[in-house]
Write an enzyme that holds these catalytic residues in place. Structure first.
Site, short mmCIF file in Angstrom:
data_model
loop_
_atom_site.label_atom_id
_atom_site.label_comp_id
_atom_site.label_asym_id
_atom_site.label_seq_id
_atom_site.Cartn_x
_atom_site.Cartn_y
_atom_site.Cartn_z
N GLY A 20 0.81 -1.21 0.00
CA GLY A 20 0.00 0.00 0.00
C GLY A 20 0.85 1.26 0.00
N ALA A 21 1.95 1.25 -0.75
CA ALA A 21 2.92 2.35 -0.69
C ALA A 21 2.64 3.46 -1.69
CB ALA A 21 4.33 1.80 -0.92
N GLY A 24 -0.84 7.80 1.25
CA GLY A 24 -1.08 7.81 2.69
C GLY A 24 0.12 7.40 3.52
N ILE A 25 -0.14 6.61 4.54
CA ILE A 25 0.89 6.21 5.48
C ILE A 25 1.93 5.31 4.83
CG2 ILE A 25 1.27 4.89 7.62
CD1 ILE A 25 -1.54 5.93 8.48
N GLY A 26 1.50 4.45 3.89
CA GLY A 26 2.44 3.59 3.19
C GLY A 26 3.43 4.39 2.38
N SER A 144 -4.82 -1.15 14.17
CA SER A 144 -5.65 0.05 14.29
C SER A 144 -6.26 0.12 15.68
CB SER A 144 -6.77 0.00 13.24
OG SER A 144 -7.75 1.00 13.47
N TYR A 171 -14.49 -4.41 10.09
CA TYR A 171 -13.18 -3.77 10.00
C TYR A 171 -12.38 -4.03 11.28
CZ TYR A 171 -9.60 -0.14 9.76
OH TYR A 171 -8.40 0.53 9.75
#
Length: 321
Positions: A20-21, A24-26, A144, A171
């Site tokens: 997930g790069a 966002g955070i990735g 999370s 989730y």
């Protein structure tokens, strides 16, 4: 003294894979690792977005196509990495979905559980032998605060449910699974005397692309207020993952998160978690179920003295629980 990215040791000569790069955070995690000298594999569902992210990041990067909603894609991505690299120093299981548009993954799993947990479970298992003998290697799984909402059984019926698309509970279950997996993996690595450590981290609250899904109606005003008053930008929300990946003083099995305002923001430090996330028997059950559902079996056995309980089978539905 608060930990910051200036505390990250030189990462030259290390190879890191961040899922997930592309945003966002990735993206922030990959950017900082590359800036500190690591060669970073950007594992992204969209190659185009991955290449755009690589151009923004600079440094030494490579894009690997990875769709965690497809176990075939996970296997293809792992095969590509294995074909090009003999070792892997860091694996950051960062990608995730929250209230996605689709109900099930390509393999028929509830979307949150299939992407956030099963996809990463399979990827880690397929790459772990590239890490097991590498000193200082680490697997970081991003959980999370929502893991506390993970109510209900982690079983095959839930894994194949079609009702979790807009469910905070679904989730939360996937994020609870992330914590259970990270802790069980650490125990198995320790028992096998592997060089790799497994850690978990959570970003607190951050207004990333995850919030662009379709949350339940009751959650929208709460989320809007939380993001307005408690959230921190992605570059700061990435710090718990970065510390878990690079701080040699943080041991395997640790769980990091922001240190202020109910762990919603602030410098990374030890994080709290629910009692359910520390359930040893639940960890073993989830591990066995995950191997059965993904077809990926790890070489590392359970820790001595921890028996894997049998998976019960419902006589009516045939579901394993």
């Amino acid at each position: 003294m608060a930990w910051s990215r200036t505390d990250i040791p030189d990462q030259s000569g290390r190879t890191a894979l961040v899922t997930g790069a592309s945003g966002g955070i990735g993206l922030e995690t990959a950017r900082v690792l590359a800036a500190r000298g690591a060669h970073v594999l950007l594992a992204c569902r969209s190659v185009g977005r991955g290449r755009a992210a690589a151009a923004r990041i600079g440094g030494s990067t490579e894009v690997v196509r990875l769709d965690l909603a497809s176990l075939d894609s996970v296997r293809e991505a792992a095969a590509r990495v294995r074909g090009r690299y003999e070792r892997l120093d860091l694996l950051v299981n960062n990608a995730g979905v929250m209230f996605p548009a689709y109900r099930r993954t390509e393999d028929g799993f509830e979307a949150h559980f299939g992407v956030n947990h099963l996809g990463h479970f399979a990827l880690t298992g397929l790459l772990l032998d590239l890490m097991a003998a590498v000193p200082g290697s680490r697997v970081v799984t991003v959980a999370s605060l929502a893991h506390r909402a993970g109510l209900g059984a982690l079983d095959e019926a839930g894994a194949r449910s079609s009702t979790g698309r807009r469910s905070l509970t679904a989730y939360g279950r996937s994020k609870l699974a992330n914590l259970l997996f990270a802790r069980e993996l650490q125990d198995r690595l320790t028992a096998a005397d592997a060089a790799t450590a497994s850690l978990a981290a959570h970003p607190g609250l951050s207004p990333t692309g995850l919030w662009q899904g379709d949350p339940p109606r009751f959650l929208r005003p709460v989320a809007a207020a939380g993001l307005r008053w408690l959230a921190q930008p992605a570059d700061r929300a990435a710090l718990p993952s970065l510390r878990a990946a690079t701080d040699p003083g943080v041991p395997g099995g640790a769980h990091l998160g922001p240190s202020r305002l109910f762990e919603s923001r602030g410098a990374p430090a030890a994080a709290r978690s629910s009692r359910a996330s520390r359930d040893v028997a639940a960890r073993a059950r989830l591990w066995r179920l995950s191997e059965e559902l993904t077809g990926v079996r790890y070489a590392f056995p359970p820790a001595p003295g921890v028996a894997e309980p049998p998976v019960a089978v419902c006589p009516v539905t045939g579901a394993r629980g």
